[in-house]
Design a protein around this motif. Structure first.
Motif, PDB file in Angstrom:
ATOM      1  N   LEU A 162       0.372  -0.869  -0.060  1.00  0.00           N
ATOM      2  CA  LEU A 162       0.187  -0.116  -0.188  1.00  0.00           C
ATOM      3  C   LEU A 162       1.259   1.503  -0.111  1.00  0.00           C
ATOM      4  O   LEU A 162       0.449   2.184  -1.111  1.00  0.00           O
ATOM      5  N   ILE A 163       1.844   1.232   0.581  1.00  0.00           N
ATOM      6  CA  ILE A 163       2.659   2.714   0.599  1.00  0.00           C
ATOM      7  C   ILE A 163       3.429   2.513  -0.812  1.00  0.00           C
ATOM      8  O   ILE A 163       3.180   3.264  -1.207  1.00  0.00           O
ATOM      9  N   LEU A 165       1.749   1.592  -3.514  1.00  0.00           N
ATOM     10  CA  LEU A 165       1.031   1.962  -3.908  1.00  0.00           C
ATOM     11  C   LEU A 165       0.605   3.242  -4.437  1.00  0.00           C
ATOM     12  O   LEU A 165       0.291   4.481  -4.867  1.00  0.00           O
ATOM     13  N   VAL A 166       0.648   3.556  -3.059  1.00  0.00           N
ATOM     14  CA  VAL A 166       0.559   5.693  -2.479  1.00  0.00           C
ATOM     15  C   VAL A 166       1.301   6.465  -3.537  1.00  0.00           C
ATOM     16  O   VAL A 166       1.430   7.602  -3.315  1.00  0.00           O
ATOM     17  N   GLN A 167       2.453   5.940  -2.803  1.00  0.00           N
ATOM     18  CA  GLN A 167       4.053   6.899  -3.885  1.00  0.00           C
ATOM     19  C   GLN A 167       3.937   6.916  -5.226  1.00  0.00           C
ATOM     20  O   GLN A 167       3.935   7.558  -5.710  1.00  0.00           O
ATOM     21  N   LEU A 169       1.373   6.059  -6.806  1.00  0.00           N
ATOM     22  CA  LEU A 169       0.043   7.177  -7.680  1.00  0.00           C
ATOM     23  C   LEU A 169       0.033   8.339  -7.681  1.00  0.00           C
ATOM     24  O   LEU A 169      -0.476   9.775  -8.560  1.00  0.00           O
ATOM     25  N   SER A 170       0.903   9.178  -6.464  1.00  0.00           N
ATOM     26  CA  SER A 170       1.380  10.446  -6.077  1.00  0.00           C
ATOM     27  C   SER A 170       2.308  10.985  -6.978  1.00  0.00           C
ATOM     28  O   SER A 170       2.278  11.928  -7.803  1.00  0.00           O
TER      29      SER A 170
END
Length: 176
Positions: A162-163, A165-167, A169-170
């Motif tokens: 998840l970390i 993925l967030v990186q 996407l950002s």
């Protein structure tokens, strides 16, 4: 009979089932590289020098991603285990760390299986599942082990995903 009535007709002769066959994906070598490939690779771009072939680039960037995921999983696991030791007990933290270590091994095995997927294997196996089942059986049989902290420790690798993925996407949203 009017033409619109014929369009609404549900006669069996008009509708025939056709077998659907998926199109195979092109080999990874046929996918063109973009000029922003170094930016898209993210954390892997600065870790290793550029190889000469495309296959080497993909292999090295994937290996760097696997290493990054393992390191972040270990870091997150240690931070959570420290919090558990302070809030609950060192025994709960130890159970959590046991599950987290097996989760890291599971993540590494998954990474190797995915790396071999197009080369020597045609599908993913389920041998990794035996690792999880063995851990849960061990936790159920040994009285000093607790199932719930071990299970949550095992699932810590998902927090790391998840970390990532967030990186990603950002990074993509800031570049567009």
């Amino acid at each position: 009979m009017s033409p619109s009535f014929r369009l609404l007709s549900h006669s069996p002769s008009r509708w025939k089932a056709a077998q659907w066959k998926p199109r195979p994906l092109p080999p990874l070598e046929d996918v063109p590289l973009s000029q922003n490939d170094e930016e898209e690779r993210g954390c892997q771009a600065s870790l290793q020098p550029e190889p000469t072939s495309r296959e080497g680039t993909v292999g090295r960037s994937y290996a760097a991603l696997q290493l990054w995921l393992a390191r972040v999983t270990l870091s997150v696991s240690l931070a959570i285990a420290l919090g558990l030791a302070l809030v609950y007990s060192p025994g709960v933290a130890g159970n959590y760390l046991l599950g987290a270590m097996v989760g890291v091994v599971y993540l590494r095995m998954l990474g190797r299986s995915v790396a071999e997927l197009g080369k020597t294997r045609s599908r993913l196996g389920v041998t990794r599942l035996a690792l999880f089942v063995g851990l849960m059986v061990l936790a159920a049989k040994v009285k000093s082990l607790q199932i719930l902290p071990i299970f949550f420790g095992f699932m810590t690798y998902k927090v790391t995903l998840l970390i990532y993925l967030v990186q990603t996407l950002s990074r993509l949203s800031s570049s567009s």
